[in-house]
Design an enzyme around this catalytic site. Structure first.
Site, PDB file in Angstrom:
ATOM      1  CE  LYS A 107      -5.912  -2.983  -3.199  1.00 40.63           C
ATOM      2  NZ  LYS A 107      -7.167  -2.907  -3.951  1.00 40.63           N
ATOM      3  CE  LYS A 129       0.766  -8.246  -9.003  1.00 36.41           C
ATOM      4  NZ  LYS A 129      -0.010  -9.497  -9.138  1.00 36.41           N
ATOM      5  CE  LYS A 165      -3.799 -14.591  -0.580  1.00 32.27           C
ATOM      6  NZ  LYS A 165      -5.258 -14.497  -0.759  1.00 32.27           N
TER       7      LYS A 165
END
Ligand code: TRP
Length: 334
Positions: free
Chosen positions: A198, A195, A112
């Site tokens: 969103k 994957k 991240k």
């Protein structure tokens, strides 16, 4: 006594088909076999900046989606993390138990933060400590999570063990990941090797649980595929990520195995298979979308259901937090 299950999901807006088939759907049957707590983890969400109006809306959207997907407040405890302040409190205690070296090994933080670690919030860094608190606050032993969270569960076990050892108690149990038998890994409609997410810039890459029937049909129609007809063996399917993804989705929404879907559709081109898949998806998702919309129309009722969930969660959490604090030597407030 039934095993206690805890799982959390971030309020990142209306869930995608990937969130649904990969996680939420597996939470539903566990309500009948386990003592389940399901939590919208808003404190985790703010480890990366959230616009206040987005956080507020998305928290309700996620709660409504979970209910619409079949979580039943009579059979599980559904609540919002920040409504039970004990999460933050045990999270702090665990900040003082977990070692920096342990956190430094967390691959999700590195993913991240990327090259930008210096500019991340300190909350993002201690995120796994709060996650450990979420689970151990209820002495939950079974945690349905995806592969990407397994390292955090190991850390939670390290924290539980160190706490028990340092304070000479047998307070926190061992946690086991629960990998659902039917968890489907849903991939992007634009790239079968990524994957469904969103955060993908293209909305065409995903199906959102509130997409209209036409949107679902269009996204499936435009989904990336290859020119070959569907094979008749799983081994052949393995080599074709986009085909495999669409077959996997079909299997999941019609309650079949991929092999059964192949048996029914082998030899068909995507011109034939895609409309069948779109119909199956619409049949499965449109009642969920309608229920979600109904729930979001009455936010008072929704908020009240969440308050009751928080009350039930807190009733379990407070005695366990008190045990932890007593073990550490905090002066009780009398
Ligand atoms: N970290 C999890 C995720 O991003 C969400 C989460 C927070 C969680 N607390 C949890 C999952 C406790 C399981 C148990 O998916």
């Amino acid at each position: 006594m039934q095993q206690r299950v805890f799982s959390g999901i971030q309020p990142s807006g209306v869930p995608t088909l990937g969130n649904y088939l990969g996680a939420i759907r597996n939470w539903v049957p566990m309500q009948d076999t386990h003592d389940c707590l399901y939590c919208v983890v808003d404190l985790h969400a703010i480890t990366q900046f959230q616009k206040p109006e987005d956080l507020l809306r998305q928290t309700r959207e996620m709660a409504a989606a979970l209910l619409a997907c079949g979580l039943d407040p009579e059979r599980c405890i559904l609540f919002v993390q920040s409504h039970v302040p004990a999460h933050a409190e045990l999270g702090w205690l665990f900040n003082c138990v977990a070692r920096l070296g342990w956190l430094n090994r967390m691959t999700q933080f590195k993913d991240k933060a990327g090259k930008n670690a210096e500019n991340m919030s300190s909350g993002l860094y201690v995120y796994p400590n709060l996650m450990a608190a979420d689970i151990l606050l209820y002495k939950a032993t079974s945690v349905p999570v995806g592969d990407d969270q397994k390292q955090h569960l190991e850390l939670a076990n390290d924290i539980a063990q160190k706490f028990n050892h340092d304070y000479g108690v047998a307070l926190f149990p061992r946690i086991e990941p629960f990998i659902g038998a039917t968890a489907a890994r849903v991939m992007s409609l634009r790239d079968g090797t990524k994957k469904m997410s969103k955060s993908d810039p293209s909305d065409q890459s995903r199906i959102n649980l509130n997409d209209a029937d036409d949107d679902i049909a269009n996204k499936i129609k435009r989904a990336k595929t290859d020119p070959e007809p569907l094979p008749d063996s799983l081994a052949e399917l393995e080599k074709r990520p986009e085909a495999r993804n669409l077959v996997g989705i079909m299997a999941a929404v019609t309650g079949r195995e991929p092999a059964q879907v192949l048996a029914a559709h082998a030899g068909q081109g995507f011109g034939q298979f895609k409309p069948a898949l779109a119909d199956a998806l619409v049949a499965h998702l449109s009642p969920i979308r309608a229920e979600m919309a109904r729930l979001l129309e009455d936010t008072d009722a929704l908020d009240a259901a969440l308050r009751r969930g928080a009350e039930k969660a807190e009733a379990i959490a407070l005695p366990i937090l008190a045990e932890a604090k007593a073990a550490m030597g905090f002066l009780p407030r009398r």
